[in-house]
Every structure is written in structure tokens, then in C-alpha cells.
Design a protein around this motif. Structure first.
Motif, PDB file in Angstrom:
ATOM      1  N   UNK A 559       0.863  -1.174   0.000  1.00  0.00           N
ATOM      2  CA  UNK A 559       0.000   0.000   0.000  1.00  0.00           C
ATOM      3  C   UNK A 559       0.900   1.225   0.000  1.00  0.00           C
ATOM      4  N   UNK A 560       0.648   2.165  -0.937  1.00  0.00           N
ATOM      5  CA  UNK A 560       1.530   3.329  -1.037  1.00  0.00           C
ATOM      6  C   UNK A 560       0.726   4.566  -1.412  1.00  0.00           C
ATOM      7  N   UNK A 561       1.182   5.708  -0.900  1.00  0.00           N
ATOM      8  CA  UNK A 561       0.640   7.014  -1.280  1.00  0.00           C
ATOM      9  C   UNK A 561      -0.879   7.089  -1.109  1.00  0.00           C
ATOM     10  N   UNK A 562      -1.374   6.437  -0.057  1.00  0.00           N
ATOM     11  CA  UNK A 562      -2.824   6.310   0.096  1.00  0.00           C
ATOM     12  C   UNK A 562      -3.307   7.017   1.347  1.00  0.00           C
ATOM     13  N   UNK A 563      -4.489   7.597   1.261  1.00  0.00           N
ATOM     14  CA  UNK A 563      -5.149   8.168   2.422  1.00  0.00           C
ATOM     15  C   UNK A 563      -5.898   7.098   3.220  1.00  0.00           C
ATOM     16  N   UNK A 564      -6.114   5.939   2.595  1.00  0.00           N
ATOM     17  CA  UNK A 564      -6.851   4.881   3.282  1.00  0.00           C
ATOM     18  C   UNK A 564      -6.009   4.173   4.335  1.00  0.00           C
ATOM     19  N   UNK A 565      -4.707   4.146   4.154  1.00  0.00           N
ATOM     20  CA  UNK A 565      -3.806   3.504   5.116  1.00  0.00           C
ATOM     21  C   UNK A 565      -2.392   4.009   4.851  1.00  0.00           C
ATOM     22  N   UNK A 566      -1.561   3.931   5.868  1.00  0.00           N
ATOM     23  CA  UNK A 566      -0.185   4.372   5.685  1.00  0.00           C
ATOM     24  C   UNK A 566       0.572   3.398   4.787  1.00  0.00           C
ATOM     25  N   UNK A 567       1.709   3.857   4.281  1.00  0.00           N
ATOM     26  CA  UNK A 567       2.510   2.997   3.412  1.00  0.00           C
ATOM     27  C   UNK A 567       2.853   1.708   4.144  1.00  0.00           C
ATOM     28  N   UNK A 568       2.566   0.612   3.475  1.00  0.00           N
ATOM     29  CA  UNK A 568       2.704  -0.702   4.121  1.00  0.00           C
ATOM     30  C   UNK A 568       3.205  -1.705   3.097  1.00  0.00           C
ATOM     31  N   UNK A 569       4.063  -2.628   3.565  1.00  0.00           N
ATOM     32  CA  UNK A 569       4.465  -3.769   2.742  1.00  0.00           C
ATOM     33  C   UNK A 569       4.472  -4.998   3.640  1.00  0.00           C
ATOM     34  N   UNK A 570       3.665  -5.994   3.298  1.00  0.00           N
ATOM     35  CA  UNK A 570       3.516  -7.192   4.120  1.00  0.00           C
ATOM     36  C   UNK A 570       3.751  -8.442   3.267  1.00  0.00           C
ATOM     37  N   UNK A 571       4.553  -9.337   3.764  1.00  0.00           N
ATOM     38  CA  UNK A 571       4.744 -10.620   3.073  1.00  0.00           C
ATOM     39  C   UNK A 571       3.511 -11.496   3.236  1.00  0.00           C
TER      40      UNK A 571
END
Length: 578
Positions: A559-571
Motif C-alpha cells: 500500500x503506497x501514497x494512500x489516504x486509506x492507510x499508511x505505506x505498508x508492505x507485508x509478506x
């Protein structure tokens, strides 16, 4: 004869003033319509005025025998244009022929005569529609009516180079709306539905009549007609400029038709508008379809031909589909809405690829289309179809009743057991879609089944404004798989646990510049992910109370550059919210 050919040249220009001039020229030639003549008296390419063959046009005389004589005469000399002047041409089955065009002038109404009622062998004035051809071997593999063509108002099989054009009207007054096994019989009562509606009187009923108001036409009964136009195994076909009122089970049933143009057609009906089945090289454009009780424009790929054949190389563009207007209200320009509490109104009216889906949907573009008070856009592979390489763009939706997008890869597998396997739904792109005042109980749904994922989907520049008011209990709903159920947005239940998108069994999903905006607060997450592998959400906007994302069995999420959630990277993520 020179005047005949001059009229033909003017007619084929198909311009507004040219059409009027052509009609005047054609009807001004006494030798053409004063008395019947043999086909040898006409040159190839001549205009064949149906009055020359005995048609009357008074709405009481059955004119189909004369119309068929005119068509046969044109075919006998290598082709020509069969001309329908102003008048009401009451008809049973009209048999199309290769190299013959029908031109429906202003004021022309081809009216379907009344079909036989149960217990009767004939309909109006002793007439019948052509009997449906035997096709029982394929009946189990699609809904009744899809693999029968002859029991129609206008039909053709194994033809080439044909067209129906002109601004006239085809009125399916005497057609069944498609009663078959397991379906209530009947066709709407004709009072208040006919061309007399176009003058403003009488006032139409608020919705399709209740079952008790229907003459008991049985579609499978010999002599009953249940389609307006039906073609099988034809090529080089053009339909342009005319209108259909109450088209029976299908306004168009086009099966195995290649090089097909459908342009500027208006359909106001109580079942399917346009069914494009197992066709190749298709352009459907500038069409207006009001079909509250069934689908508007419906590509299919059934087993009706006795083998699997894809619908491919197809463009649907600049079309308007609606599911809310009273029958006839689009044609007469009143656009009167069906009351919200009217019974037995599905408000389908949509564009849908499926449900018959044995062969596939390949190389499809759907663009510049408007959805109004109907269901959303559906792609369905349920019977082994290879549904792939589809681009959807520039779509506006208003007051859709559920699921702006419904993409389903399932396992109904209605086809020969030895050869029917789960198909594909892959390489799908959606760009520039706006949906306003969407019914909120069922969100958009993209769902495969265990072991068979939807693949490679990109959704961008989408704005979904919905009515909201989903509850915390709604967010806890666990949707069943229903791998072999009939595919429709309500198949999993009346409410989804998401307010924007329910996403399940998908490999490689990308959503960018997507916004979910509830009209009133909604306690469900905007994005519900279940069994998703490699998903990217970029510049996504959605409410953060509650959490925008509900994650179940998700791998490789960004998830990136989003107002819905902070930048996230999950395996991996399971039973987690963001």
C-alpha cells in the motif's frame, strides 16, 4: 425501371432527407406496388415494396406471407432491398435471406401477431410462428430459448450479407417473453403497451403486469414466437436505426454471427435486449436499452451450436443501459420511472458477459457507456469460458442497485462433462469509472474459487459513492464460496462485509487512484481481501474508521501514497486490519 434504381440509390444513402426522398420515390412508382410481379421483372438490387406482393398494412391483415414473398423475390434475383412503407404490418415469422436488406421507413410498424394460447394450435387468424427446431441434445447446457431460432418474428440461419435498417419500429406484441421449463409462462398483456403509447395515451402500468395479467403463452409450445430477431451461423450482418418495443425473451438472439454491426438501436423491453452469443468481429454502438426485468446488452458464449465457441473481437461503445423505466417510456420520451415499491422488478438492465459461458470472451472492449438505475457491469466465466484480454473504460453509473463491478470465475460447469473444466478470468483492465448513489448492501465483487484464481487485474481512476449505513455486524459476515451456484451479485447473500470491494481468490491485483465514499457512515471496511496473492494499492482513498482494509490469507501486499492507510508492505497477513 430507372426510377426504381434511382430510388434505391437514394435509399441506400440513409440520410434523413435522402430516406424521405427514397421512400417517396419508391412509393411513387406505380409498377412496383400496383400489382404483384414475378421476380424476373425485378433487376438485381431493386427495391421490393411489400405492397407489390399483397401486403396491406392495416394492422388487421396478416402480412407475413406477402413479406416473405417479397424477400424470396429479392433473393431470387441475387439480392435487393425489401421496402416497408408506413403502416402496421401484422406478422408471424418473417424468414430472412442472404443478400437481402429490409428497410423500415418512418411510420412503419412490424407487429408480432398473437401466439397460440395453451390448448390451441393456432394464434391470431389461424396463424402460427415457425416451430422451434429440435435441439434437445443441447437444451441442458443453457437456459431455454438460447438454442432455438426459428420460433421468432424475424429469423435466419446460414445467411450472409443481410441487414435491417431504417427508423421504423418492431413491436413484439404477440411474442412470449420466454416461458420455459421452470419459468412462469406468459407474455405481457398488450393493452397499453403498443405503439399507441407513443402518442401519449393510454397511461402505462407502473411495472410489468403481475402473472395473472399474462396470456399463457408457453415458449416451448409449437406455434409460439418468443424472440424478435434471431440469427444462427450468419456473417456480414448490419442492424441500424430501428427500435424494438417488447421484444419477447430476446430483442436480438445472435448466435455464431461474424462481422456484426449493431448501431443506433433503441430497445424498450421486458426481457433481454441484445444477446450476442458465440459471435466474432462485433461492434455494438450508440444503442439505448431499457430492460428492467432482464439484461440490456449481454454477450454470451453458450453451447447452443453444439460446441464451444468464443465471443471475441468485440467492441461495445457509446451505449446507454437502464433498468428503471416503465415499458415503453424510453420510446415515447416520457422516461417515467417504475415506482420503487413495484413488485417483480429486478432492475437488471446491465451489460453482462455471461452467464452462458462455455467458449469464452476474448479481446473485448467496453467503453463510453452509461448505466442508469440498473445492475452494474458483469464478467462471468462459469462453464469453462476463457474470459481474457478485456478493457473497460470511461463508464458512468448512477443509482446502480448493487455491485458496480461483478467479476466471477466459478464452476457451474454446465456443458458436456467429459470436456467442461473451470475456465479463466484474466488480464482485465478497468479505467475511468464513476458510480454515484450506488446501493450499498452489495459492494463490487471480484471472486474466483479455491484453486482457480482470477489473474492480472488492474483497476484505476475509479470513484464509488454509495449510500452507506452498513453495520458492524455486516462487517462480520463470512461469505460462502458457492463454487457452482448461478452467478449474480446476490449469490453470496444480500449483504457483503465490505462497502467498496470484496476481493477473493485473485493473483496479481493492482488498484490505483480508487476512492470509496459512503453517503452516510458505514461500519464495514472498504476493501475486504481473502486469498489474495500480490496486491498493490496506490493512491487509494477510503474512510479509515473503521479500518479501510480487512486482510485474510493475503500474501505480498503493498500500500503506497494512500489516504486509506499508511505505506505498508507485508509478506503475509491474516485476520488483520489496516
Amino acid at each position: 425501371m430507372n426510377s426504381i434504381n434511382s430510388a434505391r440509390r437514394d435509399l441506400l444513402k440513409l440520410g434523413g432527407t435522402a430516406v424521405a426522398a427514397a421512400a417517396a420515390a419508391a412509393t411513387a412508382v406505380p409498377s412496383v406496388h400496383a400489382a404483384p410481379r414475378s421476380s424476373a421483372a425485378f433487376p438485381a438490387g431493386a427495391i421490393f415494396d411489400i405492397r407489390s406482393f399483397g401486403a396491406v398494412g392495416d394492422g388487421k391483415t396478416v402480412d407475413s406471407p406477402a413479406i416473405n414473398k417479397a424477400i424470396e423475390a429479392a433473393a431470387a434475383v441475387g439480392g435487393g432491398t425489401v421496402f416497408f412503407p408506413a403502416g402496421t404490418w401484422l406478422s408471424f415469422s418473417i424468414r430472412l435471406k442472404s443478400h437481402v436488406s429490409l428497410f423500415l421507413s418512418q411510420g412503419c410498424i412490424i407487429e408480432a401477431a398473437a401466439s397460440p394460447l395453451p390448448g390451441q394450435t393456432t394464434g391470431y387468424n389461424g396463424g402460427t410462428y415457425d416451430t422451434a427446431e429440435p435441439n434437445t441434445a443441447w437444451d441442458p447446457y443453457q437456459d431455454y430459448g438460447h438454442n432455438h431460432w426459428k420460433n421468432s418474428l424475424l429469423w435466419g440461419i446460414d445467411l450472409q450479407d443481410i441487414s435491417i435498417t431504417g427508423p421504423g419500429l418492431i413491436y413484439g406484441k404477440g411474442l412470449s417473453f420466454g416461458a420455459g421449463p421452470g419459468r412462469p409462462p406468459g407474455a405481457p398483456k398488450t393493452t397499453g403497451f403498443g405503439p399507441e403509447r407513443l402518442s401519449g395515451t393510454p397511461t402505462p402500468p407502473p411495472s410489468r403486469p403481475s402473472r395473472g395479467d399474462y396470456p399463457m403463452y408457453q415458449a416451448e409450445q409449437p406455434g409460439v414466437g418468443n424472440k424478435t430477431i434471431a440469427l444462427k451461423n450468419c456473417r456480414n450482418v448490419i442492424f441500424r436505426d430501428f427500435s424494438i418495443l417488447k421484444g419477447g425473451h430476446f430483442g436480438f438472439l445472435l448466435t455464431g454471427v461474424d462481422n456484426l454491426t449493431i448501431d443506433n438501436i433503441t430497445i424498450d423491453t421486458d426481457r433481454d435486449g441484445i444477446d450476442i452469443d458465440c459471435c466474432r468481429n462485433v461492434r455494438a454502438s450508440n444503442c439505448y436499452v431499457n430492460s428492467p426485468w432482464d439484461d440490456g446488452i449481454c454477450p454470451k458464449s453458450s453451447y447452443a451450436l453444439g460446441y464451444s465457441r468464443a465471443t471475441e473481437n468485440m467492441t461495445i461503445t457509446n451505449c446507454y443501459v437502464a433498468g428503471s423505466y416503465q415499458l415503453g417510456a424510453m420510446l415515447d420520451g416520457t422516461y417515467k420511472k417504475i415506482p420503487a415499491d413495484a413488485p417483480r422488478v429486478a432492475r437488471n438492465g446491465r451489460i453482462k458477459c455471461g452467464t452462458e459461458s462455455n467458449g469464452g470472451f476474448k479481446n473485448i472492449t467496453i467503453s463510453n457507456c452509461v448505466f442508469d438505475s440498473c445492475m452494474g457491469l458483469a464478467l462471468e466465466s462459469e462453464d469453462g469460458a476463457l474470459c481474457e484480454d478485456i478493457a473497460i473504460s470511461n463508464i458512468t453509473m448512477r443509482d446502480v442497485v448493487s455491485a458496480p463491478l461483478f467479476f466471477r470465475l466459478g464452476a457451474r460447469l454446465r456443458g458436456p462433462k467429459e470436456s467442461t473444466q473451470v475456465g479463466t478470468l484474466q488480464r482485465i483492465m478497468v479505467d475511468n469509472l464513476v458510480s454515484y448513489n450506488t446501493g450499498s448492501h452489495i459492494s463490487s465483487i471480484l471472486s474466483g474459487i479455491p484453486g482457480h484464481a482470477i489473474q492480472d487485474v488492474k483497476i484505476s481512476n475509479v470513484y464509488i459513492q454509495h449510500q452507506g449505513a452498513g453495520t458492524a455486524d455486516d462487517a462480520k459476515i463470512v461469505m460462502p464460496e458457492k463454487e457452482n451456484a448461478y452467478p449474480d451479485p446476490g449469490m453470496f447473500g444480500h449483504t457483503t462485509p465490505s462497502q467498496g470491494f470484496f476481493l477473493r481468490h485473485i493473483d496479481r491485483l493492482e488498484m490505483s487512484h480508487v476512492e470509496v465514499a459512503p453517503g452516510t457512515p458505514d461500519a464495514r471496511p472498504s476493501f475486504y481481501l481473502d486469498g489474495i496473492n500480490r496486491a498493490d494499492f496506490i493512491a487509494v482513498t477510503a474512510p479509515t474508521t473503521p479500518a479501510a482494509f480487512a486482510l485474510h490469507k493475503v500474501t505480498d501486499l503493498r500500500i503506497a501514497l494512500s489516504r486509506a492507510a499508511k505505506d505498508t508492505q507485508l509478506a503475509t497477513a491474516d485476520d488483520q486490519t489496516l
